[in-house]
Motif scaffolding. Structure first.
Motif, PDB file in Angstrom:
ATOM      1  N   PHE A   1       0.821  -1.215   0.000  1.00 42.50           N
ATOM      2  CA  PHE A   1       0.000   0.000   0.000  1.00 42.50           C
ATOM      3  C   PHE A   1       0.854   1.264   0.000  1.00 42.50           C
ATOM      4  O   PHE A   1       0.714   2.127  -0.870  1.00 42.50           O
ATOM      5  N   CYS A   2       1.764   1.378   0.965  1.00 45.27           N
ATOM      6  CA  CYS A   2       2.572   2.602   1.062  1.00 45.27           C
ATOM      7  C   CYS A   2       3.656   2.662  -0.011  1.00 45.27           C
ATOM      8  O   CYS A   2       3.826   3.681  -0.681  1.00 45.27           O
ATOM      9  N   ASP A   3       4.382   1.566  -0.161  1.00 43.55           N
ATOM     10  CA  ASP A   3       5.560   1.576  -1.031  1.00 43.55           C
ATOM     11  C   ASP A   3       5.182   1.666  -2.501  1.00 43.55           C
ATOM     12  O   ASP A   3       5.910   2.270  -3.293  1.00 43.55           O
ATOM     13  N   TRP A   4       4.039   1.074  -2.879  1.00 40.65           N
ATOM     14  CA  TRP A   4       3.677   1.060  -4.296  1.00 40.65           C
ATOM     15  C   TRP A   4       2.378   1.799  -4.592  1.00 40.65           C
ATOM     16  O   TRP A   4       2.350   2.686  -5.441  1.00 40.65           O
ATOM     17  N   TYR A   5       1.279   1.452  -3.915  1.00 39.78           N
ATOM     18  CA  TYR A   5       0.000   2.066  -4.295  1.00 39.78           C
ATOM     19  C   TYR A   5       0.021   3.581  -4.112  1.00 39.78           C
ATOM     20  O   TYR A   5      -0.382   4.326  -5.013  1.00 39.78           O
ATOM     21  N   VAL A   6       0.478   4.051  -2.968  1.00 38.58           N
ATOM     22  CA  VAL A   6       0.494   5.495  -2.731  1.00 38.58           C
ATOM     23  C   VAL A   6       1.406   6.194  -3.731  1.00 38.58           C
ATOM     24  O   VAL A   6       1.050   7.235  -4.297  1.00 38.58           O
ATOM     25  N   GLU A   7       2.577   5.617  -3.974  1.00 41.41           N
ATOM     26  CA  GLU A   7       3.521   6.247  -4.904  1.00 41.41           C
ATOM     27  C   GLU A   7       2.982   6.226  -6.340  1.00 41.41           C
ATOM     28  O   GLU A   7       3.119   7.209  -7.077  1.00 41.41           O
ATOM     29  N   LEU A   8       2.368   5.118  -6.740  1.00 44.18           N
ATOM     30  CA  LEU A   8       1.799   5.033  -8.085  1.00 44.18           C
ATOM     31  C   LEU A   8       0.597   5.963  -8.252  1.00 44.18           C
ATOM     32  O   LEU A   8       0.242   6.334  -9.372  1.00 44.18           O
TER      33      LEU A   8
ATOM     34  N   ALA B   1       4.781   6.006 -18.246  1.00 41.56           N
ATOM     35  CA  ALA B   1       6.044   6.740 -18.292  1.00 41.56           C
ATOM     36  C   ALA B   1       6.172   7.805 -17.202  1.00 41.56           C
ATOM     37  O   ALA B   1       7.238   7.938 -16.593  1.00 41.56           O
ATOM     38  N   PRO B   2       5.124   8.601 -16.901  1.00 40.93           N
ATOM     39  CA  PRO B   2       5.261   9.598 -15.819  1.00 40.93           C
ATOM     40  C   PRO B   2       5.570   8.961 -14.461  1.00 40.93           C
ATOM     41  O   PRO B   2       6.381   9.481 -13.694  1.00 40.93           O
ATOM     42  N   VAL B   3       4.908   7.837 -14.174  1.00 40.20           N
ATOM     43  CA  VAL B   3       5.151   7.140 -12.907  1.00 40.20           C
ATOM     44  C   VAL B   3       6.570   6.584 -12.866  1.00 40.20           C
ATOM     45  O   VAL B   3       7.292   6.737 -11.875  1.00 40.20           O
TER      46      VAL B   3
ATOM     47  N   GLU C   1      -0.368  -5.578 -15.789  1.00 37.27           N
ATOM     48  CA  GLU C   1       0.126  -4.235 -16.132  1.00 37.27           C
ATOM     49  C   GLU C   1       0.975  -3.666 -15.008  1.00 37.27           C
ATOM     50  O   GLU C   1       2.120  -3.262 -15.209  1.00 37.27           O
ATOM     51  N   VAL C   2       0.388  -3.610 -13.829  1.00 37.17           N
ATOM     52  CA  VAL C   2       1.090  -2.997 -12.697  1.00 37.17           C
ATOM     53  C   VAL C   2       2.304  -3.836 -12.305  1.00 37.17           C
ATOM     54  O   VAL C   2       3.333  -3.294 -11.908  1.00 37.17           O
ATOM     55  N   GLY C   3       2.197  -5.154 -12.448  1.00 37.95           N
ATOM     56  CA  GLY C   3       3.339  -6.012 -12.147  1.00 37.95           C
ATOM     57  C   GLY C   3       4.523  -5.706 -13.040  1.00 37.95           C
ATOM     58  O   GLY C   3       5.675  -5.687 -12.576  1.00 37.95           O
ATOM     59  N   LEU C   4       4.264  -5.446 -14.308  1.00 35.15           N
ATOM     60  CA  LEU C   4       5.349  -5.094 -15.238  1.00 35.15           C
ATOM     61  C   LEU C   4       5.982  -3.771 -14.844  1.00 35.15           C
ATOM     62  O   LEU C   4       7.210  -3.635 -14.830  1.00 35.15           O
TER      63      LEU C   4
ATOM     64  N   ALA D   1       9.816  -3.243 -13.577  1.00 35.89           N
ATOM     65  CA  ALA D   1      10.720  -2.350 -14.303  1.00 35.89           C
ATOM     66  C   ALA D   1      11.358  -1.342 -13.352  1.00 35.89           C
ATOM     67  O   ALA D   1      12.560  -1.058 -13.434  1.00 35.89           O
ATOM     68  N   ILE D   2      10.564  -0.814 -12.431  1.00 38.97           N
ATOM     69  CA  ILE D   2      11.083   0.170 -11.471  1.00 38.97           C
ATOM     70  C   ILE D   2      12.013  -0.500 -10.457  1.00 38.97           C
ATOM     71  O   ILE D   2      13.114  -0.016 -10.183  1.00 38.97           O
ATOM     72  N   ALA D   3      11.569  -1.618  -9.881  1.00 35.70           N
ATOM     73  CA  ALA D   3      12.346  -2.282  -8.830  1.00 35.70           C
ATOM     74  C   ALA D   3      13.695  -2.763  -9.350  1.00 35.70           C
ATOM     75  O   ALA D   3      14.735  -2.552  -8.710  1.00 35.70           O
TER      76      ALA D   3
END
Length: 262
Positions: free
Chosen positions: A26-33, A156-158, A111-114, A118-120
């Motif tokens: 939730f914090c590390d990914w959802y909030v940031e995304l 791309a913005p994220v 989608e979000v997994g990709l 890519a980010i991690a």
């Protein structure tokens, strides 16, 4: 999973599950995304994202209540006006969440997994090679199927914000000085040669790998000693096994980084 852990009196497991979901998901990914959406111009997307975040936070407070009753009760009261009207003014009297009706969205998860992968993995490349935080190389999509390329372009913005890259663009091949990495069958690359001293990084990685190899060998010899395993307390033996696994994993990561530089 939390419900099953509490029902089975595995309260440490329940707390660990909650920690991993709240912090790592939730914090590390959802909030940031969510930040690029909330800072964007699409009012409908903003409203949907806020409503989803509000609902998830309510469920989090319910699941966390047995572990942190006083703090969650206070937060429940303080956030009452942030989401939809609640039928349960007191958290201690609220019904335990039943999420069985939720159907996973496989396409959205893919989608979000990709994007997360890519980010991690890109962050790992930057960290392992000591790429400065202020450096903003482009992220190159070297090999990807059309669907993957479309997802990476849409996010791309994220990706730019979370991976600290200047842009996401498709390239036929990775140029010299670009470090490639593979996620879900797609090959991406970060051109970082201009931001680091390649010779110095190779020397640093080789030295760290040698140090980890020596530590691993020392720990392995200890574990291969029957007298040590027989006489040492079980927790000490287990601690050495865990240390060996951690050192080996760290060495593999650095070896991969060195191979990328080569």
């Amino acid at each position: 999973a939390v419900t099953e852990a509490i029902a089975g009196c595995s309260f440490d497991e329940a707390a660990n599950l909650l920690y991993r979901f709240i912090w790592n998901t939730f914090c590390d990914w959802y909030v940031e995304l969510s930040k690029p959406v909330l800072n964007g111009a699409d009012a409908d997307a903003q409203a949907e994202t806020r409503a989803t975040a509000s609902w998830v936070l309510d469920v989090i407070l319910k699941l966390l209540h047995p572990v942190m009753p006083f703090l969650t009760e206070e937060l429940w009261d303080q956030t009452a006006d942030l989401g939809a009207a609640r039928a349960e003014p007191l958290l201690m009297a609220a019904r335990w969440p039943d999420l069985s009706a939720l159907a996973p969205d496989a396409a959205a998860a893919a989608e979000v997994g990709l994007v997360i992968a890519a980010i991690a993995e890109g962050r790992s490349v930057r960290s392992e090679l000591n790429v400065p935080l202020g450096a903003r190389p482009p992220l190159l999509v070297v090999e990807a199927d059309p669907a993957q390329a479309a997802v990476l372009a849409a996010y791309a913005p994220v990706i730019g914000q979370m991976l600290r890259v200047s842009e996401v663009r498709v390239e036929a091949s990775a140029p010299t000085g670009a470090i490639p990495y593979v996620v879900q069958g797609a090959t991406l690359a970060l051109p970082v040669a201009e931001f680091i001293d390649l010779a110095a990084e190779k020397a640093r990685l080789s030295k760290e790998i040698a140090g980890l190899a020596a530590t691993a060998e020392q720990t392995r010899r200890k574990l291969d000693n029957p007298d040590f395993v027989a006489r040492a307390p079980e927790e000490v033996v287990e601690e050495n096994r865990e240390r060996l696994a951690e050192v080996e994993a760290a060495r593999e990561r650095l070896q991969s980084a060195l191979a990328r530089l080569a």
